[in-house]
Design a protein around this motif. Structure first.
Motif, PDB file in Angstrom:
ATOM      1  N   GLY A  93       0.915  -1.345  -0.128  1.00 57.97           N
ATOM      2  CA  GLY A  93       0.201   0.064   0.116  1.00 57.97           C
ATOM      3  C   GLY A  93       0.762   1.309  -0.115  1.00 57.97           C
ATOM      4  O   GLY A  93       0.305   2.393   0.189  1.00 57.97           O
ATOM      5  N   GLY A  94       2.085   1.191  -0.012  1.00 57.03           N
ATOM      6  CA  GLY A  94       2.840   2.368  -0.184  1.00 57.03           C
ATOM      7  C   GLY A  94       2.941   3.261   0.985  1.00 57.03           C
ATOM      8  O   GLY A  94       2.288   2.951   2.072  1.00 57.03           O
ATOM      9  N   GLY A  95       3.273   4.590   0.963  1.00 61.35           N
ATOM     10  CA  GLY A  95       3.345   5.542   1.845  1.00 61.35           C
ATOM     11  C   GLY A  95       1.603   5.843   2.459  1.00 61.35           C
ATOM     12  O   GLY A  95       1.618   5.974   3.434  1.00 61.35           O
ATOM     13  N   HIS A  96       0.982   6.023   1.229  1.00 61.78           N
ATOM     14  CA  HIS A  96      -0.437   6.286   1.423  1.00 61.78           C
ATOM     15  C   HIS A  96      -1.187   5.072   2.433  1.00 61.78           C
ATOM     16  O   HIS A  96      -2.062   5.368   3.251  1.00 61.78           O
ATOM     17  CB  HIS A  96      -1.177   6.269   0.151  1.00 61.78           C
ATOM     18  N   PHE A  99      -0.447   5.922   5.777  1.00 63.88           N
ATOM     19  CA  PHE A  99      -1.124   6.957   6.121  1.00 63.88           C
ATOM     20  C   PHE A  99      -2.437   6.661   6.940  1.00 63.88           C
ATOM     21  O   PHE A  99      -2.774   7.289   8.195  1.00 63.88           O
ATOM     22  CB  PHE A  99      -1.419   7.961   5.247  1.00 63.88           C
ATOM     23  N   TRP A 122       3.325  16.425   2.026  1.00 64.81           N
ATOM     24  CA  TRP A 122       3.216  14.893   2.438  1.00 64.81           C
ATOM     25  C   TRP A 122       2.467  14.752   3.807  1.00 64.81           C
ATOM     26  O   TRP A 122       1.870  13.967   4.120  1.00 64.81           O
ATOM     27  CB  TRP A 122       4.518  13.953   2.273  1.00 64.81           C
ATOM     28  N   CYS A 170       6.864  14.502   8.915  1.00 63.77           N
ATOM     29  CA  CYS A 170       7.576  13.936   7.892  1.00 63.77           C
ATOM     30  C   CYS A 170       8.993  14.468   8.106  1.00 63.77           C
ATOM     31  O   CYS A 170       9.137  15.681   7.976  1.00 63.77           O
ATOM     32  CB  CYS A 170       6.850  14.369   6.826  1.00 63.77           C
ATOM     33  N   ASN A 172      11.430  14.193   5.750  1.00 61.20           N
ATOM     34  CA  ASN A 172      11.891  15.071   4.464  1.00 61.20           C
ATOM     35  C   ASN A 172      10.433  15.331   3.673  1.00 61.20           C
ATOM     36  O   ASN A 172      10.083  14.395   3.026  1.00 61.20           O
ATOM     37  CB  ASN A 172      12.914  14.089   3.748  1.00 61.20           C
ATOM     38  N   THR A 174       9.448  16.172   0.527  1.00 68.42           N
ATOM     39  CA  THR A 174      10.008  15.787  -0.734  1.00 68.42           C
ATOM     40  C   THR A 174       9.589  16.797  -1.708  1.00 68.42           C
ATOM     41  O   THR A 174      10.616  17.136  -2.654  1.00 68.42           O
ATOM     42  CB  THR A 174       9.383  14.192  -1.257  1.00 68.42           C
ATOM     43  N   ASP A 198       7.492   9.825   8.954  1.00 65.61           N
ATOM     44  CA  ASP A 198       7.390   9.602   7.641  1.00 65.61           C
ATOM     45  C   ASP A 198       8.777   9.603   6.991  1.00 65.61           C
ATOM     46  O   ASP A 198       9.199  10.862   6.643  1.00 65.61           O
ATOM     47  CB  ASP A 198       6.257  10.198   6.755  1.00 65.61           C
ATOM     48  N   SER A 200      10.032   8.388   3.957  1.00 67.94           N
ATOM     49  CA  SER A 200       9.884   7.860   2.735  1.00 67.94           C
ATOM     50  C   SER A 200      11.174   8.232   2.041  1.00 67.94           C
ATOM     51  O   SER A 200      11.796   7.423   1.123  1.00 67.94           O
ATOM     52  CB  SER A 200       8.504   8.271   2.070  1.00 67.94           C
ATOM     53  N   SER A 201      11.333   9.633   1.957  1.00 63.73           N
ATOM     54  CA  SER A 201      12.238  10.152   0.948  1.00 63.73           C
ATOM     55  C   SER A 201      13.642  10.373   1.688  1.00 63.73           C
ATOM     56  O   SER A 201      14.575  10.823   0.891  1.00 63.73           O
ATOM     57  CB  SER A 201      11.784  11.130   0.245  1.00 63.73           C
ATOM     58  N   CYS A 221       8.315   4.514   2.289  1.00 68.65           N
ATOM     59  CA  CYS A 221       8.032   3.704   0.775  1.00 68.65           C
ATOM     60  C   CYS A 221       9.277   3.431   0.217  1.00 68.65           C
ATOM     61  O   CYS A 221      10.207   4.108   0.444  1.00 68.65           O
ATOM     62  CB  CYS A 221       7.053   4.340   0.067  1.00 68.65           C
ATOM     63  N   LYS A 224      11.958   5.639  -3.056  1.00 70.23           N
ATOM     64  CA  LYS A 224      12.760   6.727  -3.236  1.00 70.23           C
ATOM     65  C   LYS A 224      14.386   6.369  -3.020  1.00 70.23           C
ATOM     66  O   LYS A 224      15.071   6.606  -4.146  1.00 70.23           O
ATOM     67  CB  LYS A 224      12.413   7.746  -2.210  1.00 70.23           C
TER      68      LYS A 224
END
Ligand SMILES: *Cc1c(COP(=O)(O)O)cnc(C)c1O
Length: 400
Positions: A93-96, A99, A122, A170, A172, A174, A198, A200-201, A221, A224
């Motif tokens: 399901g990725g970063g989302h 969430f 984000w 978050c 970073n 993005t 988060d 992710s990046s 996720c 990145k």
């Protein structure tokens, strides 16, 4: 609805990542999904050439895959210095997905409170999703006068409800180019609240003080810095797991406790993507680990910010506070956002194999281009961009 077919627009202006005939190599500055280090990409290719089944064809319950999974987790733990009281999960399901997973796991009831620091695209998106599942309180990081998101707010006691189940940020942003080079410490009276990050990046680009910063959950996720879309890593402090912790409505695939108890094999995980993360972690370990990676990351970002800062205003970047400038995603505009020059820049750089500076995002085009300097981008790659930018500025700043 009217559809207009544009046939004469240059591929660079619609975010094409192809190689122009003139370019020998292609350098991908895209914000993700993006390229992995060349050594890792070679390792992936080799894995298809060896005898036997690849992780694409292996049953996730076969001993061969268990070995891959164990290897990826143990290498990640070593490289990122993850303490034993944290669980490493691979989720869908990725970063989302995260969430939604966060409030569903950390808030048993919909009336439970979670505090969100919103200082960019984000974190706003994470907050908006959480609002469906819990009672969100926001610490607004936008400038009270301009509404712009160019900083990170100070975390003061009075802004953080002590009843919060977690405080979210978050590390970073993005899109906005704002990074916390180190995680903040919560005020003493709020240190009982788990920090949710988060990453992710920026995951793997700097060390994380897991215990000192009070990290409860950190997720990234893969697409990145560590792998391909389809996989998200979630690192969870074990005291946040437990039978009745999550909302009864939390889907099984998102439930941290369910997946932890099943050893990441409650359902079929993204097997191939997990192997790739292992290759990336092996590479990081060979290259000196996370601190060495941070040094490389600092050097790459400096090279680019230096050109921007020394361009006498030809290039601009929105984040003035240097201690918050992202090393991962560097937004820059050309001559104050001059559309004609920006298009010229995009076309000329693209024709030299520099791609990904303008990708199409749901957040619009905006004035800023963005160079993303993830693990797949080398110092030499940055030098190519830097040399191009210096030359372009010389050639195009006459008459200003
Ligand atoms: C890319 C990104 C996401 C979104 O991840 P998806 O896998 O597309 O859901 C979330 N947070 C940050 C900081 C990102 O950079």
């Amino acid at each position: 609805m009217e559809t207009e077919i544009i046939t004469d627009i240059h591929p660079a202006l619609v975010g094409s990542l192809s190689k122009a005939a003139a370019a020998e190599t292609i350098i991908n500055f895209g914000p993700g999904p993006t390229s992995l280090p060349k050594e890792v990409e070679r390792k992936i290719a080799e894995s298809f050439d060896k005898p036997g089944l690849t992780s694409l064809a292996l049953s996730h319950r076969a001993p061969e895959f268990q070995e891959i999974l164990d290897h990826t987790i143990s290498t990640t733990r070593r490289v990122m210095e993850i303490p034993d009281n944290y669980e490493v999960l691979f989720t869908h399901g990725g970063g989302h997905g995260q969430f939604a997973a966060l409030p569903l796991n950390l808030c048993h009831n919909q009336s439970d409170i979670a505090t969100y620091v919103v200082n960019g695209t984000w974190s706003a998106r994470g907050r908006d999703e959480a609002q469906k599942y819990c009672c969100v309180e926001t610490i607004d990081g936008s400038d009270p006068d301009t509404g712009k998101l160019t900083t990170f707010p100070e975390l003061v006691e009075t802004d953080i409800n002590p009843e919060s189940k977690y405080i979210y940020l978050c590390s970073n942003e993005t899109v906005n180019g704002i990074e916390l080079h180190r995680l903040p410490k919560l005020p003493d009276s709020r240190r009982h609240i788990p920090l949710v990050v988060d990453a992710s990046s920026d995951f793997t680009s700097k060390p994380i003080d897991w215990l000192g910063s009070g990290v409860g959950v950190l997720f990234a996720c893969a697409s990145k810095n560590i792998g391909h879309p389809g996989l998200t890593m979630a690192v969870i402090r074990k005291d946040l797991l437990g039978k009745d912790k999550a909302s009864p409505l939390c889907p099984g695939v998102f439930n941290y406790t369910t997946n932890s108890e099943a050893g990441n094999l409650w359902n079929t995980p993204a097997t191939f993507n997990i192997e790739v993360v292992g290759f990336l972690m092996d590479w990081l370990e060979r290259e000196g680990g996370v601190s060495a990676n941070e040094s490389r990351s600092i050097a790459k970002a400096h090279a680019l910010y230096d050109v921007i800062d020394n361009s006498l205003g030809f290039y601009g970047t929105p984040i003035e506070n240097k201690s918050l400038r992202s090393r991962m995603n560097i937004p820059f505009n050309i001559n104050g956002g001059d559309e004609e020059l920006t298009n010229k820049f995009l076309i000329e750089s693209w024709e030299q194999g520099i791609v990904g500076l303008r990708t199409l995002t749901p957040f619009g085009v905006g004035d800023y281009l963005r160079a993303s300097l993830y693990n797949g981008v080398t110092q030499e790659n940055v030098s190519v961009l830097v040399d191009f930018m210096v030359r372009f500025a010389e050639e195009n700043s006459s008459g200003r």
